[in-house]
Write an enzyme that holds these catalytic residues in place. Structure first.
Site, PDB file in Angstrom:
ATOM      1  N   LYS A   1      -2.120  22.572   3.590  1.00 50.76           N
ATOM      2  CA  LYS A   1      -1.588  22.011   4.824  1.00 50.76           C
ATOM      3  C   LYS A   1      -0.764  23.081   5.742  1.00 50.76           C
ATOM      4  CE  LYS A   1      -1.337  16.974   3.372  1.00 50.76           C
ATOM      5  NZ  LYS A   1      -0.654  16.217   3.188  1.00 50.76           N
TER       6      LYS A   1
ATOM      7  N   LYS B   1      -6.919  10.511   4.783  1.00 53.71           N
ATOM      8  CA  LYS B   1      -6.621   9.878   5.919  1.00 53.71           C
ATOM      9  C   LYS B   1      -6.503  10.672   7.173  1.00 53.71           C
ATOM     10  CE  LYS B   1      -3.114   7.096   3.956  1.00 53.71           C
ATOM     11  NZ  LYS B   1      -1.817   7.988   3.294  1.00 53.71           N
TER      12      LYS B   1
ATOM     13  N   LYS C   1     -11.655  15.921  -0.700  1.00 49.47           N
ATOM     14  CA  LYS C   1     -11.066  14.702  -0.827  1.00 49.47           C
ATOM     15  C   LYS C   1     -11.179  13.597   0.620  1.00 49.47           C
ATOM     16  CE  LYS C   1      -6.619  13.913  -0.442  1.00 49.47           C
ATOM     17  NZ  LYS C   1      -5.049  13.649  -0.469  1.00 49.47           N
TER      18      LYS C   1
HETATM   19  P1  AMP Z   1      -1.598   9.205   0.553  1.00 50.91           P
HETATM   20  O1  AMP Z   1      -2.725   8.624   1.334  1.00 50.91           O
HETATM   21  O2  AMP Z   1      -1.949  10.662   0.372  1.00 50.91           O
HETATM   22  O3  AMP Z   1      -0.261   8.799   0.720  1.00 50.91           O
HETATM   23  O4  AMP Z   1      -1.955   8.736  -1.076  1.00 50.91           O
HETATM   24  C1  AMP Z   1      -1.557   7.292  -1.482  1.00 50.91           C
HETATM   25  C2  AMP Z   1      -2.244   7.334  -2.728  1.00 50.91           C
HETATM   26  O5  AMP Z   1      -3.760   7.141  -2.772  1.00 50.91           O
HETATM   27  C3  AMP Z   1      -2.068   8.450  -3.994  1.00 50.91           C
HETATM   28  O6  AMP Z   1      -2.055   7.899  -5.084  1.00 50.91           O
HETATM   29  C4  AMP Z   1      -3.350   9.299  -3.684  1.00 50.91           C
HETATM   30  O7  AMP Z   1      -3.363  10.103  -4.947  1.00 50.91           O
HETATM   31  C5  AMP Z   1      -4.170   8.356  -3.641  1.00 50.91           C
HETATM   32  N1  AMP Z   1      -5.481   8.651  -2.852  1.00 50.91           N
HETATM   33  C6  AMP Z   1      -5.417   9.362  -1.750  1.00 50.91           C
HETATM   34  N2  AMP Z   1      -6.639   9.850  -1.558  1.00 50.91           N
HETATM   35  C7  AMP Z   1      -7.495   9.631  -2.378  1.00 50.91           C
HETATM   36  C8  AMP Z   1      -8.810   9.893  -2.813  1.00 50.91           C
HETATM   37  N3  AMP Z   1      -9.699  10.323  -1.930  1.00 50.91           N
HETATM   38  N4  AMP Z   1      -9.359   9.432  -3.952  1.00 50.91           N
HETATM   39  C9  AMP Z   1      -8.548   8.857  -5.004  1.00 50.91           C
HETATM   40  N5  AMP Z   1      -7.276   8.667  -4.667  1.00 50.91           N
HETATM   41  C10 AMP Z   1      -6.785   9.003  -3.527  1.00 50.91           C
END
Ligand code: AMP
Ligand code: TRP
Length: 331
Positions: A112, A200, A197
């Site tokens: 990042k 968002k 990955k």
């Molecule tokens: P975040 O959106 O980064 O706050 O992630 C929230 C949760 O979603 C965390 O437990 C991440 O590990 C999971 N997560 C986010 N993106 C993915 C993805 N592409 N595949 C699997 N888990 C994800």
């Protein structure tokens, strides 16, 4: 009883990756088998360039979607991180426990910060210290288990290291937590770029299924997923990541197994169609409940207020104990 903590950052609209990697398990198993806390970790959304109104909107939307997905405020504690001061209070003590070098080694920081620099944006200091705040989120509650997707494993490892170090230096204060991951789809990949990955904050949404996308759009995104020029359907995440991603998504939606599913399909088209159908079916009730809940902001606010009260009561004694242990005079 096992204590579980996990969180989602309001940095963008929630994706299928968030749902399959994290949220769905919180709903289906974690909240039933443990004393579980789930948080919209809004302070973490301030580590990169942000728009205040958008963070506010996305925070309420994330909480609404968590309820829509089935988190039950009678069974778990749902709250917004910034409503509970103990997170930031504890984070400072953990900054005094962590070393500069171990934070600079974090993969997400490297990625990042490189991206921010390339975009001509400054790198916020909080981007570097962010995993320490995450450790505080977890350790403040005496958490045993942290259900997360694969991308968070390194941060939970750091959390364990900090807990052990703090306990060794200042006496036993924190439970040493462990990460748990879903059996399939722990890392859902971008449909247009299966080497990265599904995240968002990607610039283009074409490879990302958002939980609130209309059914037709979900279908279109999955039918246009990048695969490869092969013909046989086989599960090979290294060699054929696009195909493997579809098989994992379908397996996660149908409680199946990606290797077995590969044997069922003769063509990529049929696999894509069934995957699209399965995802649309999976998300349909979530979308419907989200629409109903979004019309009742008062209810969501009330859930969050009660959740924060409960969370504060749980975190306060442990954070006070950490303040005393590290050598600060009790008030
Ligand atoms: P975040 O959106 O980064 O706050 O992630 C929230 C949760 O979603 C965390 O437990 C991440 O590990 C999971 N997560 C986010 N993106 C993915 C993805 N592409 N595949 C699997 N888990 C994800
Ligand atoms: N860092 C996590 C992510 O990017 C979100 C998060 C913050 C979190 N604090 C947490 C996850 C505590 C689990 C536990 O996805």
């Amino acid at each position: 009883m096992t204590r579980i903590f996990s969180g989602i950052k309001p940095t963008g609209h929630m994706t299928l990756g968030n749902y399959l990697g994290a949220l769905r398990r919180w709903v289906e198993t974690d909240q039933h088998r443990a004393d579980a806390l789930f948080s919209v970790v809004d302070l973490h959304a301030l580590t990169v360039e942000h728009d205040p109104a958008r963070v506010r909107r996305l925070s309420r939307q994330a909480a609404t979607l968590m309820l829509a997905a089935g988190l039950d405020p009678e069974r778990c504690t749902l709250f917004v991180q910034s409503h509970v001061d103990e997170h930031a209070r504890l984070s400072y003590l953990l900054e005094c426990t962590a070393a500069d070098g171990e934070l600079r080694r974090m993969i997400q920081y490297k990625e990042k910060s490189t991206r921010a620099q390339a975009a001509g944006e400054g790198v916020r200091l909080s981007l570097l210290t962010y995993p320490v705040l995450m450790a505080a989120d977890i350790l403040a509650y005496g958490t045993d288990e942290v259900p997360v997707g694969d991308d968070q494993t390194q941060h939970v490892e750091l959390t364990r290291d900090l807990a052990v170090r703090f306990n060794q230096r200042y006496g036993h204060t924190f439970t040493v937590p462990k990460a748990t991951r879903p059996p399939v789809a722990a890392r859902v990949m971008d449909l247009q770029d299966p080497d990265s990955k599904m995240g968002k904050s990607h610039e283009s949404g074409a490879g990302i299924v958002y939980l609130l996308d209309e059914a037709d759009l979900v279908r279109k995104k999955i039918m246009r997923a990048v695969t490869d020029s092969g013909r046989e359907v086989e599960y090979d995440p290294e060699g054929r990541p696009g195909l493997a991603n579809l098989l994992e998504i379908l397996a996660a939606c149908t409680e199946g197994n990606p290797v077995e599913l590969a044997g069922v399909y003769e063509s990529y088209g049929a696999l894509k169609r069934d995957t699209a159908d399965a995802v649309v079916e999976l998300l349909k009730p979530v979308r419907a409940r989200h629409a109903a809940l979004a019309a009742d902001a008062g209810y969501v606010d009330e859930v969050l207020r009660k959740g924060a009260d409960r969370a504060r009561g749980m975190a306060r004694p442990r954070v006070d104990a950490a303040y005393a242990a590290i050598g600060l005079l009790p008030r």
